[in-house]
Design an enzyme around this catalytic site. Sequence first.
Site, short mmCIF file in Angstrom:
data_model
loop_
_atom_site.label_atom_id
_atom_site.label_comp_id
_atom_site.label_asym_id
_atom_site.label_seq_id
_atom_site.Cartn_x
_atom_site.Cartn_y
_atom_site.Cartn_z
N ASP A 252 129.52 87.76 44.02
CA ASP A 252 128.96 86.50 43.57
C ASP A 252 128.22 86.64 42.25
O ASP A 252 127.87 87.73 41.85
CB ASP A 252 127.90 86.05 44.58
CG ASP A 252 128.54 85.22 45.68
OD1 ASP A 252 129.75 85.01 45.62
OD2 ASP A 252 127.79 84.80 46.58
N LYS A 274 129.80 81.34 41.97
CA LYS A 274 129.74 79.88 41.89
C LYS A 274 128.55 79.54 41.02
O LYS A 274 127.53 80.20 41.06
CB LYS A 274 129.52 79.29 43.27
CG LYS A 274 130.79 79.21 44.06
CD LYS A 274 130.50 78.68 45.44
CE LYS A 274 130.53 79.80 46.42
NZ LYS A 274 129.90 79.54 47.67
N GLY A 305 124.55 87.87 47.04
CA GLY A 305 123.14 88.03 46.70
C GLY A 305 122.28 87.83 47.93
O GLY A 305 122.61 87.06 48.82
N GLY A 306 121.18 88.57 48.00
CA GLY A 306 120.23 88.38 49.10
C GLY A 306 120.83 88.72 50.45
O GLY A 306 121.45 89.76 50.61
N ILE A 310 121.60 83.72 54.80
CA ILE A 310 120.55 82.79 54.36
C ILE A 310 121.05 82.08 53.11
O ILE A 310 121.17 82.70 52.05
CB ILE A 310 119.21 83.52 54.12
CG1 ILE A 310 118.72 84.08 55.46
CG2 ILE A 310 118.18 82.56 53.53
CD1 ILE A 310 117.40 84.79 55.41
N ALA A 336 116.08 86.55 49.05
CA ALA A 336 115.26 86.28 47.86
C ALA A 336 113.80 86.01 48.24
O ALA A 336 112.89 86.46 47.55
CB ALA A 336 115.84 85.10 47.10
N MET A 388 117.14 77.44 45.44
CA MET A 388 117.89 76.47 44.63
C MET A 388 117.02 75.25 44.31
O MET A 388 117.50 74.12 44.33
CB MET A 388 119.16 76.02 45.39
CG MET A 388 120.11 77.18 45.66
SD MET A 388 121.42 76.78 46.82
CE MET A 388 120.62 77.07 48.40
N1 SAH Z 1 121.77 84.46 50.14
C1 SAH Z 1 120.78 84.43 49.11
C2 SAH Z 1 120.47 83.03 48.64
C3 SAH Z 1 121.65 82.35 48.00
S1 SAH Z 1 121.23 80.76 47.42
C4 SAH Z 1 119.50 85.12 49.61
O1 SAH Z 1 119.39 85.40 50.81
O2 SAH Z 1 118.63 85.37 48.79
C5 SAH Z 1 120.86 81.07 45.76
C6 SAH Z 1 119.38 80.91 45.50
O3 SAH Z 1 118.67 82.05 45.90
C7 SAH Z 1 119.02 80.76 44.04
O4 SAH Z 1 119.21 79.45 43.61
C8 SAH Z 1 117.56 81.13 44.06
O5 SAH Z 1 116.79 80.06 44.54
C9 SAH Z 1 117.52 82.20 45.11
N2 SAH Z 1 117.53 83.55 44.52
C10 SAH Z 1 118.40 84.52 44.76
N3 SAH Z 1 118.08 85.64 44.08
C11 SAH Z 1 116.97 85.36 43.40
C12 SAH Z 1 116.14 86.10 42.52
N4 SAH Z 1 116.39 87.38 42.21
N5 SAH Z 1 115.06 85.50 41.99
C13 SAH Z 1 114.77 84.22 42.29
N6 SAH Z 1 115.52 83.48 43.12
C14 SAH Z 1 116.61 84.03 43.68
#
Ligand code: SAH
Length: 464
Positions: A252, A274, A305-306, A310, A336, A388
């Site tokens: 991603d 995306k 990510g993350g 979630i 995050a 977001m």
């Molecule tokens: N699955 C991811 C979230 C995906 S939604 C998780 O668990 O973190 C994407 C949102 O995650 C972004 O719009 C932002 O709000 C947040 N996000 C992800 N990584 C981030 C970072 N390093 N710093 C700040 N916000 C982050």
Amino acid sequence: MDYLPIFLNLKNEPCLIVGGGPVAARKAETLLQAGGQVSVLAPTFHDLVLKLRDSECVTLIQKVFQSQDVRGFKLIVAATDDAILNAQVAEAASAHNILVNVVDQPSLCTFIFPAIIDRSPIIAAVSSGGTSPVLARILRMRIESLIPPAYGRLARIAADFRTRVKQAIKDPQIRRRFWENVLSGPIAELVFAGRDEQATEHLEQAITAETSGNESAHSGMVYLVGAGPGDPDLLTIRALRLMQEADVVVYDRLVSPEILQLVRRDAEKIYAGKQRNRHTLPQAEINRLLTDLAKAGKRVVRLKGGDPFIFGRGGEEIETLMNEGVPFQVTPGITAASGCAAYAGIPLTHRDHAQSCTFLTGHMKDGRLIDIEWNQLSRPGQTLVFYMGLQGLPEICSRLIQHGCPADLPAALIQQGTTQHQSVFTGTLKTLPEIVSRSGVKAPTLLIIGSVVRLREKLAWFRP
Ligand code: SAH
């Protein structure tokens, strides 16, 4: 090589420890783990030694050491704090050709203890040859993180199948390759995930496939993996291992370049990122892609990510896999909220500030926030985390104030949290939108609202 590393069979062998303190107790425990019959000899015993009496394999001998006490033992450890006495023990042991270790005196030892990584039946031992036990222990920690705790179970399964495989696959070279695939591939990963039964089934199928030359029976696997918020150090050990074993990585936008660098070099990397309102690959296509790759026998890592569960649509992706009969696993990541909060010095809960914490999406659809229970969110004693939420920030703040939140409730926006580009903007529900609009903030950002934000003044520690 100053020492020859060998693995000694001590099952039921008589071992002697001279000394009655905590060090003696520790050495006794090691010898007990190896199945030794351990005698501990000293005029007085520390509580830790006395506790060992619970084991049937321990005998305490309360007396002052004399040379003839060494007789009949296979292995001796001198663990007293008296250097002269330790030397006497070493001399007596050597006179009878008994293996001897003197704690912290390598020159008197005929053997030394390594730092041990016990994944029995797999055992790894690290030694610095007595030069720096701390260095050996640091190395052990590194190795430990590379060997999953379930390695022992994997070894046992391999042992169960060893003869079968030997009979089924005659060519030693093909057999070796077969075992390499089994022990570092999806079957091993099933064991690491605690699914031994399924692993055994897959192993059965793999043997059948290998002997019948039926390639299609090699089914791939999809690993849905959370890559954490950005700092590569925040990857889980399992995530890193899967990334290094993958054939294909589908990633991603949120997966940082530093993290991508850790993917196996030969792996194919496919960007499925995306961006808001601009989908590079529509979700249905991503789902299809994952299914097709796995069906072609690939080891696919779907890197997100993350945490994948979630706000990551991980659920939807594996639903498709499930329907298509593609095997998969999910590896959580640091989300995050946890990552950004930690690196911004904002505890998400705190006894004096917040007894609960809610993760929300601030995603806008057609210029409006999606349905949110504002009344519940405006009660005191809680922390709100909006993912977001950058675009919707002004509306989120004004809605909360409308529903009874104090206008001076602290709020923070964290940009690119946990990375070297992290910035934190703090204000209140009233002031933050203005502060942010003046600052040219860039996604990804995370919004944290609640009185915990105030703690940052004291607790901020991360300075990129
Ligand atoms: N699955 C991811 C979230 C995906 S939604 C998780 O668990 O973190 C994407 C949102 O995650 C972004 O719009 C932002 O709000 C947040 N996000 C992800 N990584 C981030 C970072 N390093 N710093 C700040 N916000 C982050």
